[in-house]
Design a protein around this motif. Structure first.
Motif, PDB file in Angstrom:
ATOM      1  N   LEU A 112       0.874  -1.169   0.000  1.00 23.69           N
ATOM      2  CA  LEU A 112       0.000   0.000   0.000  1.00 23.69           C
ATOM      3  C   LEU A 112       0.910   1.217   0.000  1.00 23.69           C
ATOM      4  CD1 LEU A 112      -3.009   0.974   0.295  1.00 23.69           C
ATOM      5  CD2 LEU A 112      -2.512   1.244   2.719  1.00 23.69           C
ATOM      6  N   LEU A 113       0.716   2.075  -0.998  1.00 25.16           N
ATOM      7  CA  LEU A 113       1.644   3.176  -1.222  1.00 25.16           C
ATOM      8  C   LEU A 113       0.912   4.510  -1.224  1.00 25.16           C
ATOM      9  CD1 LEU A 113       4.443   4.251  -2.548  1.00 25.16           C
ATOM     10  CD2 LEU A 113       3.310   3.799  -4.711  1.00 25.16           C
ATOM     11  N   THR A 114       1.296   5.427  -0.375  1.00 31.63           N
ATOM     12  CA  THR A 114       0.774   6.781  -0.519  1.00 31.63           C
ATOM     13  C   THR A 114       1.886   7.645  -1.073  1.00 31.63           C
ATOM     14  OG1 THR A 114       1.421   7.977   1.478  1.00 31.63           O
ATOM     15  CG2 THR A 114      -0.419   6.457   1.687  1.00 31.63           C
ATOM     16  N   THR A 115       1.524   8.550  -1.922  1.00 33.04           N
ATOM     17  CA  THR A 115       2.535   9.393  -2.557  1.00 33.04           C
ATOM     18  C   THR A 115       1.861  10.618  -3.157  1.00 33.04           C
ATOM     19  OG1 THR A 115       4.293   9.414  -4.217  1.00 33.04           O
ATOM     20  CG2 THR A 115       2.332   8.138  -4.750  1.00 33.04           C
ATOM     21  N   HIS A 116       2.645  11.645  -3.390  1.00 34.02           N
ATOM     22  CA  HIS A 116       2.159  12.769  -4.192  1.00 34.02           C
ATOM     23  C   HIS A 116       2.798  12.733  -5.568  1.00 34.02           C
ATOM     24  CE1 HIS A 116      -0.194  14.534  -1.079  1.00 34.02           C
ATOM     25  NE2 HIS A 116       0.824  14.493  -0.237  1.00 34.02           N
ATOM     26  N   ASP A 117       3.650  11.716  -5.788  1.00 39.99           N
ATOM     27  CA  ASP A 117       4.341  11.606  -7.060  1.00 39.99           C
ATOM     28  C   ASP A 117       3.559  10.635  -7.940  1.00 39.99           C
ATOM     29  OD1 ASP A 117       6.017  10.831  -9.166  1.00 39.99           O
ATOM     30  OD2 ASP A 117       7.785  11.408  -7.990  1.00 39.99           O
ATOM     31  N   LEU A 118       2.867  11.186  -8.933  1.00 34.83           N
ATOM     32  CA  LEU A 118       1.996  10.333  -9.730  1.00 34.83           C
ATOM     33  C   LEU A 118       2.788   9.411 -10.633  1.00 34.83           C
ATOM     34  CD1 LEU A 118      -0.656  13.048 -10.214  1.00 34.83           C
ATOM     35  CD2 LEU A 118      -0.896  10.952  -8.892  1.00 34.83           C
TER      36      LEU A 118
END
Lengths: 254, 257
Positions: free
Chosen positions: A196-202
């Motif tokens: 599960l990955l959260t990121t602001h880098d699309l």
């Protein structure tokens, strides 16, 4: 592997007179199957980190039910810790004053990893993440890219079934970022680790995630494949513009 | 054990700071010794100590400053609560309090070598300190020091966790500093305190950090009762710490993204 059932988390803020309740997460439900690679997106303050803290047992939800790897995170925090790996990109799990290899050795003791398994796992990760050059360097002298690779290694030494990543590529240069993505892709493909990955880098999302969830104002507003996500705003071509539209317009129908 | 070992090594990165601390502790030890000598020359036998006892007490209390962390702090915990790094500590499969305790005992043992020995050696050379003859007393003294370190840790752990509720823990820390210095026996031996103040000071946890181990060393107190007193406070404060840790996880906003 991860089950979230109508979960809410609220915080009371302010002093007596101005006390208000903030709902960081409301009525959140989703399921992640074993072996999935899921991106978890949302604008700043949407409730991403709160969700992650609840999934890892750091915060107890105020309502609803969570199961991760068959355990209730808030109640079985230490048992769960042995089954999951967590990386907070903006923080470090390593010891500032100790060389990298001592941090790993300490983590081996904390997680009670068998010496032989540990050796094999560490050798494998050292090769994949190219750690050999700075194993004896104190963590405070590592570059951000090196430290992040060290942190990812630390999270995987006990071979967790689930890996939770909170902005693992933040601040990394293009080369380090590409290496990190390739490593995560292989981890998921070869070991079947649920991610599960959260990121602001699309870019992370496009390169890695088959499934995307979007949270806004504490509610899940989208859950589907990357193509489904693009299809919600057909007139935009880049994924960045699609997501920007979704963040500003609020809710979408998948 | 292993964690304590690494705590020891982590703090050994700051040898210069420890040696500077040892120097300061020695100088203040000498100053305080002269004040106490003047006091005991004016009032011999005060509080059941003779001059040699009083000077020994003074250098023991100076030696305790480092390991017992009498000036507060020593735990990175409150900073970690403030920055939100505590989140990382909470995803580890270990009790936060036990983990911090092991790390802190490693720190204490390191400071015992670097900050406690020098002032004691200098004090012994200049003034001639009382040394217990019986090896049994040394064993009890070591046990009393160890318990004192645990009480000191448990107290500072509670103070550090207060950062979960008060946003900035500087207020609680300075209050704690005042209470610790006054009620541990650091400022003056507690048996100088008159009447109810003396009884109160003797019953509070801070006395376990300086007065009790010093009295065990000087042979001024029933050893088993002294160790029992320290163990009871250690257990009570650790239990409270466990409760507060639980409460923190349920109530508190962990700061930062």
């Amino acid at each position: 592997m991860i089950e979230v059932d109508r979960v809410g988390r609220s915080f009371t803020v302010g002093r007596r007179r101005t006390r208000t309740t903030v709902h960081a997460v409301q009525d959140l439900s989703f399921t992640v199957e074993a072996g999935e690679f899921v991106g978890y997106l949302g604008p700043n303050g949407a409730g991403k980190s709160t969700t992650i803290k609840m999934l890892t047992g750091i915060l107890a939800p105020t309502s609803g039910r969570i199961q991760v790897a068959g355990l209730d995170p808030a109640r079985r925090r230490t048992a769960l810790a042995r089954k999951i790996g967590v990386v907070f990109g903006q923080r470090t799990t390593l010891w500032w004053d100790l060389p990298l290899k001592d941090s790993f050795e300490l983590i081996r003791h904390l997680y009670k990893v068998d010496r032989v398994d540990f050796r094999r796992r560490l050798d494998e990760l050292t090769g994949l993440l190219d750690l050999a050059g700075f194993m004896n360097t104190p963590v405070r002298q590592l570059s951000l890219g090196q430290r992040m690779r060290g942190d990812v290694t630390a999270a995987l030494l006990h071979s967790p079934a689930v890996l939770v990543l909170d902005e693992p590529t933040i601040g990394l240069d293009v080369v380090s970022k590409a290496a990190m993505r390739e490593f995560l892709r292989r981890l998921n493909a070869d070991h079947g680790t649920t991610v599960l990955l959260t990121t602001h880098d699309l870019g992370d999302i496009e390169k890695l995630c088959r499934r995307v969830m979007l949270i806004d104002h504490g509610r899940l507003t989208f859950d589907g494949t990357l193509d489904d996500l693009r299809a919600t705003v057909p007139e935009e071509t880049s994924i960045e513009d699609v997501v920007a539209r979704l963040y500003t317009d609020g809710s979408v129908s998948p | 054990m292993r964690i304590a070992g690494y705590g020891f090594r982590r703090h050994s990165a700051y040898r210069a700071a420890a040696l500077a601390g040892a120097f300061t502790n020695t100088v203040f030890g000498i100053l305080r010794a002269y004040v106490l000598i003047a006091l005991w020359e004016a009032r011999p036998g005060l509080a059941g100590y003779d001059i040699a006892d009083a000077v020994t007490f003074c250098f023991l209390s100076q030696a305790f400053i480092g390991p017992m962390q009498l000036f507060g702090g020593g735990l990175e915990l409150s900073g970690r609560v403030r920055t939100g790094d505590i989140a990382v500590d909470l995803v580890r499969p270990a009790s936060l309090q036990m983990w911090s305790l092991a790390d802190d005992l490693g720190r204490a043992c390191y400071l015992l070598l670097l900050r406690s020995l020098p002032p004691t050696v200098v004090g012994a050379a200049l003034f001639g300190l009382v040394t217990p003859v019986s090896p049994v007393t040394w064993v009890f003294f070591a046990a009393s020091c160890a318990l004192g370190m645990v009480v000191s840790f448990a107290w500072r752990y509670l103070m550090a966790l207060s950062a979960c509720w008060v946003v900035d823990d500087r207020g609680t820390q300075s209050l704690s500093l005042l209470m610790t210095l006054f009620f541990s026996g650091m400022v003056l031996p507690l048996n100088l305190f008159p009447g109810w103040l003396g009884s109160l000071a003797g019953a509070l946890p801070w006395s376990a950090m300086v007065q009790v181990p010093a009295d065990v060393y000087l042979g001024k107190r029933d050893v088993l009762e002294a160790l029992g007193f320290q163990a009871a406070w250690a257990a009570a404060l650790l239990a409270l710490g466990a409760l507060v840790t639980r409460a923190a996880r349920h109530r508190v906003v962990i700061q930062g993204g």
